[in-house]
Design a protein around this motif. Sequence first.
Motif, short mmCIF file in Angstrom:
data_model
loop_
_atom_site.label_atom_id
_atom_site.label_comp_id
_atom_site.label_asym_id
_atom_site.label_seq_id
_atom_site.Cartn_x
_atom_site.Cartn_y
_atom_site.Cartn_z
N VAL A 17 10.68 0.73 -12.93
CA VAL A 17 10.42 1.60 -11.79
C VAL A 17 10.31 3.06 -12.23
O VAL A 17 9.42 3.80 -11.82
CB VAL A 17 11.55 1.45 -10.74
N ALA A 18 11.23 3.46 -13.10
CA ALA A 18 11.26 4.86 -13.54
C ALA A 18 10.02 5.21 -14.35
O ALA A 18 9.44 6.29 -14.19
CB ALA A 18 12.53 5.11 -14.36
N ARG A 19 9.57 4.28 -15.22
CA ARG A 19 8.39 4.59 -16.04
C ARG A 19 7.15 4.67 -15.17
O ARG A 19 6.27 5.49 -15.42
CB ARG A 19 8.22 3.53 -17.13
N ARG A 20 7.09 3.82 -14.15
CA ARG A 20 5.93 3.91 -13.25
C ARG A 20 5.95 5.24 -12.50
O ARG A 20 4.91 5.85 -12.29
CB ARG A 20 5.94 2.73 -12.27
N ALA A 21 7.14 5.67 -12.12
CA ALA A 21 7.24 6.96 -11.42
C ALA A 21 6.74 8.09 -12.32
O ALA A 21 5.99 8.96 -11.87
CB ALA A 21 8.69 7.21 -11.01
N ARG A 22 7.14 8.04 -13.59
CA ARG A 22 6.70 9.12 -14.50
C ARG A 22 5.20 9.07 -14.73
O ARG A 22 4.54 10.10 -14.86
CB ARG A 22 7.46 9.00 -15.82
N LEU A 23 4.67 7.84 -14.76
CA LEU A 23 3.22 7.69 -14.96
C LEU A 23 2.46 8.24 -13.74
O LEU A 23 1.42 8.89 -13.87
CB LEU A 23 2.90 6.20 -15.17
N ARG A 24 2.99 7.98 -12.55
CA ARG A 24 2.41 8.55 -11.33
C ARG A 24 2.41 10.06 -11.40
O ARG A 24 1.42 10.72 -11.09
CB ARG A 24 3.26 8.16 -10.11
N ARG A 25 3.54 10.57 -11.83
CA ARG A 25 3.72 12.02 -11.89
C ARG A 25 2.69 12.65 -12.83
O ARG A 25 2.14 13.71 -12.55
CB ARG A 25 5.14 12.31 -12.39
N ASP A 26 2.44 11.98 -13.96
CA ASP A 26 1.63 12.61 -15.00
C ASP A 26 0.14 12.30 -14.90
O ASP A 26 -0.68 13.05 -15.42
CB ASP A 26 2.14 12.17 -16.38
N THR A 27 -0.23 11.16 -14.26
CA THR A 27 -1.63 10.78 -14.35
C THR A 27 -2.29 10.49 -13.01
O THR A 27 -3.47 10.20 -12.97
CB THR A 27 -1.79 9.50 -15.22
N LEU A 28 -1.52 10.55 -11.91
CA LEU A 28 -2.10 10.16 -10.63
C LEU A 28 -1.89 11.23 -9.57
O LEU A 28 -0.89 11.95 -9.59
CB LEU A 28 -1.44 8.87 -10.14
N GLY A 29 -2.86 11.30 -8.66
CA GLY A 29 -2.70 12.17 -7.51
C GLY A 29 -3.06 11.40 -6.25
O GLY A 29 -4.04 10.66 -6.24
N PHE A 30 -2.23 11.54 -5.22
CA PHE A 30 -2.47 10.81 -3.97
C PHE A 30 -2.86 11.74 -2.83
O PHE A 30 -2.30 12.82 -2.69
CB PHE A 30 -1.22 10.07 -3.53
N VAL A 31 -3.82 11.27 -2.01
CA VAL A 31 -4.07 11.92 -0.73
C VAL A 31 -4.06 10.81 0.32
O VAL A 31 -4.78 9.83 0.18
CB VAL A 31 -5.44 12.62 -0.70
N PHE A 32 -3.19 10.94 1.32
CA PHE A 32 -3.10 9.90 2.34
C PHE A 32 -3.80 10.36 3.61
O PHE A 32 -4.23 11.50 3.73
CB PHE A 32 -1.64 9.58 2.64
N ILE A 55 -6.36 9.26 -5.96
CA ILE A 55 -6.50 8.18 -5.00
C ILE A 55 -6.41 8.77 -3.60
O ILE A 55 -5.39 9.37 -3.24
CB ILE A 55 -5.40 7.12 -5.21
N ALA A 56 -7.48 8.62 -2.84
CA ALA A 56 -7.51 9.18 -1.49
C ALA A 56 -7.71 8.04 -0.49
O ALA A 56 -8.76 7.41 -0.47
CB ALA A 56 -8.62 10.21 -1.38
N ASP A 57 -6.67 7.76 0.30
CA ASP A 57 -6.71 6.66 1.26
C ASP A 57 -7.04 7.23 2.64
O ASP A 57 -6.18 7.80 3.30
CB ASP A 57 -5.36 5.95 1.27
N GLU A 58 -8.30 7.09 3.02
CA GLU A 58 -8.78 7.64 4.29
C GLU A 58 -8.39 9.10 4.48
O GLU A 58 -7.77 9.46 5.49
CB GLU A 58 -8.24 6.81 5.47
N PRO A 59 -8.76 9.97 3.56
CA PRO A 59 -8.35 11.37 3.67
C PRO A 59 -9.02 12.07 4.84
O PRO A 59 -8.52 13.08 5.33
CB PRO A 59 -8.80 11.98 2.34
N THR A 60 -10.14 11.54 5.31
CA THR A 60 -10.86 12.20 6.40
C THR A 60 -10.68 11.47 7.72
O THR A 60 -11.34 11.78 8.70
CB THR A 60 -12.36 12.29 6.08
#
Lengths: 411, 290
Positions: free
Chosen positions: B76-91, B166-171
Motif C-alpha cells: 500500500v505504501a509503495r503504491r502511495a509513493r508511486l501515485r505521489r511521484d508519477t500520477l495526477g488525478f482530476v475528479f 487521470i481525469a475522471d469526468e473533469p468537465t
Amino acid sequence: MFSGTYLKLARAAIRSNKWRSLLTMFGVVIGVASVVTIVSIGEGVKHQVSEQIKQRGDDLITILPGGRIKRDHNGQITNFNPLDVQGGVSFSEADYKAVLQIPSVKPVVPFGRVVGLAKTASNEYEGAEIIAATEGVPLVLNQKLAYGSFFADNELKANSAVIGQRVAERLFGENVPLGKSLIIRDREFIVRGIFDKFSNGSAFVASADYDNAIFIPYKAGQETMGGTIQIYQILTRPTDAQHMDDTVAALAQALKTARAGQEDFTVLKQDENLALANNFLNVLTSMISAVAAISLVVGGIGIMNIMLVSVTERTKEIGIRKAVGATNRQILYQFLTEATVISLLGGILGVIIALLANFLLRIFTDLRPVVTWPIVIVACGIALIVGLFFGVAPALKAARKDPIDALRYEQ
Amino acid sequence: MSLIDLSEVSKLYGFGDATTIALDEVSLTINKGEFVAVMGPSGSGKSTLMHMIGLLDRPTHGTYTFNGRLISHMSVARRARLRRDTLGFVFQSSNLIPRLNVLENVALPLAYKGMTQTRRLKQASAVLEQIGLADREYFMPKQLSGGQTQRVAIARALVNNPDVIIADEPTGNLDSASSLLVMELLSDLHKMGHTILLVTHNPELTRYSSRVVFMRDGLIIADEQTQVGRIPALARKLYFMQRKTVDDDLAGVSALMKALSSDAAQNKSKKVKKIKTKSFKRPRKKRVAK
Ligand SMILES: Nc1ncnc2c1ncn2[C@@H]1O[C@H](COP(=O)(O)OP(=O)(O)OP(=O)(O)O)[C@@H](O)[C@H]1O
Ligand SMILES: [Mg+2]
C-alpha cells in the motif's frame, strides 16, 4: 522529518473549527488546571511550613507523642509513617518531668492543650488555640513580642496571657489590647504581651498557627483543666548544639524509661521535622492529584470521541490526500499530531487557568500556592501523552480508510 | 515499452449473488504520450478502470504492470509513493480540501514528498501562473467557480510533474465554455508529452484525444486510434444519436450498440466479438450507479 508539516496541518485543522477544538480539549483543560492547582497549593504549604520550621532555628528539638518514625542504631530515620494519627496519645506530667531532668537541654517547654473558648465581656472567638506553656516559648519559637512581655517561670499560676496578633484583632478588635481581660473556662486572664506576627503562619497546618494562639501559664492552664492537662508537644533546644545527636538519644532514652519502655513518641531534629512535614504533604497532594488526574483520562476520552467524529467528517479530505500520494503512515501522523496538539493546547490552557486560580487563592485565602516549572512541564507532558494515547484510535481509523471509498464518501 | 499494461484485469465487488463485475478481464496497453478518452454508459466500469490504472485500487484477478513494475503485489505504501511521484488525478467534483487555500491545495502532493514549505508553495505558485490562476492563489475553494476549481485540480495534478494525468469526468459539472478551457489545458499538457486518460460522456471532447476506448458492463467493447482534432466516427455516431433521445444513459447504450453493429466490419478484435455475442445472448444485470 515532516513534523513541521504535520504541525501546520494540525494548526489549520484547529483553526478551521475553533469552538469544536476548544470543546475537544475541555476535559484536558479541567484536568490539568486541577492537578496544577492542587500540586501548587501543596508546594505552597510545603514552602510555608519549611519557612516556619527554618525560622525556629536548626537546633530546635520537637518531641511528639506517637511513634511516627523508626530509627536505625546510628540514629538515622529508616521509616516515616506520616499518616500515623496522634489520636488520643499525649504526654503526661511525668513525661515532661523526665525531659526536664536531662541536663543538656534548656529550656524545656511543654505545650498543653486547653480545651475551651476565649471570651471577653462582649465578644467570643472560637478560632483561638489556647496553649498552656512556660517561660521558654519565645526562645523555642524564636519569636519576639511586639508589645509587653512573656510570663516567667515563677509566675506559672498567674492569670496572665500572651496572644498572637490575629487573636488581638478578632477577639478584641484592636491591635494592642494590653491589660484587657479575657475569660477562659470561667477564669479571667489579663493580656500582658502580644507576639510579633509569626512568619508565614499557615492555616493549613493548624497546630503551627501561633498568630491564632493564646498562651497562658502552664500551671494556670492545668488548674482550669481540673488538674491534668494533655501535652501535645514538647519543644526544647540543646545547651550545646555540637552534641545534638547525643542529646536526642538521651531524650529518647529518658522518655522510654518514663513511658515504661514504650516507644510511642517521636524525638525530631529540625531537619527531620521538615522532611517529615514534606513527606506528609507529598503523600496528601499526590493522593488528591491522583483523583484529579482521573479527569485527565476523561479528557482524553473526550478527545478520542470528537476526533473520531472529525475523521468521519473529513473522509473526503482523507481520500483526496491519499489520491495525491499520502501514505497511510502520513495520514496517521497527521491525525495523531492533531490530537496531540489539541491536548497539549488544553494542557497549556489548563496551566493558565491554574495560574489564575492561584492568583485568586492568594488574594482571598491564606494559601500561598507556588507554581514551579517542573509542575508546568510535567502537566504539559502528561497532556501530550494523553493526546498521543487517545489520538491513536482516530488516527488509525483515518489511516486505514480505503482511498476509493473515502473519495466516494458523501456527507 | 508500454507505460500502462493491464492483462485480463478483473474487479469484483461483493459476494455470491450480489457480486458486481466492475471490470471483466480487461486487457489494455497504453503508451507514453497517448491521450486516451474513455467512454461508456454509467456503471460500465470507467471509474473503476481509472482507479485501477491510478493505483488507488488493486485488481481482483489479472496483472497490472505500470512503468515496468508489477503492481498487483505492491504494498500500500509503495503504491502511495508511486501515485505521489508519477500520477495526477482530476475528479468530477470535490477535488479540493475546503480548509486549505488554492495554493496549499495545489502544493499538497509536494508536502508528502517532504519538500520544504517555501519550495512547494513556490512550485505550486508557478503552476498556477502557468494555468492562468495566479490571482486566485489565496482564495478558498468555496470562493471559486466550478471551472476554476477544475483548473486548480489540474494544477495540483500537474505540480509533481507526473507521467500520467487521470481525469475522471473533469468537465462533468461545467458549462461548455469552462469545459473548453479545461480541455484546452489537458490538450496543452498532451502536447507537452504527458500521458492523459480522460473519462467523459461527451463525444465532442474526444476530438482532443489520440485514442478512444469504449466500455460497457466492465468490458472494453471498442478501442480506436484517432487523429487529434477530429471526433472519431464511432463517437460521432454515438453523439448524434444520443442527442435525439432524452434518457442519456439508455440512449448511450443503444446508440453504442447500433454504432457497433454498423461498424462491425471495422472492429475485428477477437475480444470485441466474443463480448458481443456474450452480451446479446445473456444480458447482464446492469446496475446504474447514478
Ligand atoms: N464499492 C463498490 N461496491 C460495490 N459495487 C461497486 C463499488 N464501486 C463500484 N461498484 C460497481 O461497479 C460498477 C462500475 O462502477 P464505476 O464507478 O466504475 O462506473 P462508471 O463507468 O464510472 O460510471 P459513471 O459514468 O456513472 O461514473 C458499477 O456497477 C458499480 O455499481
Ligand atoms: Mg465514474
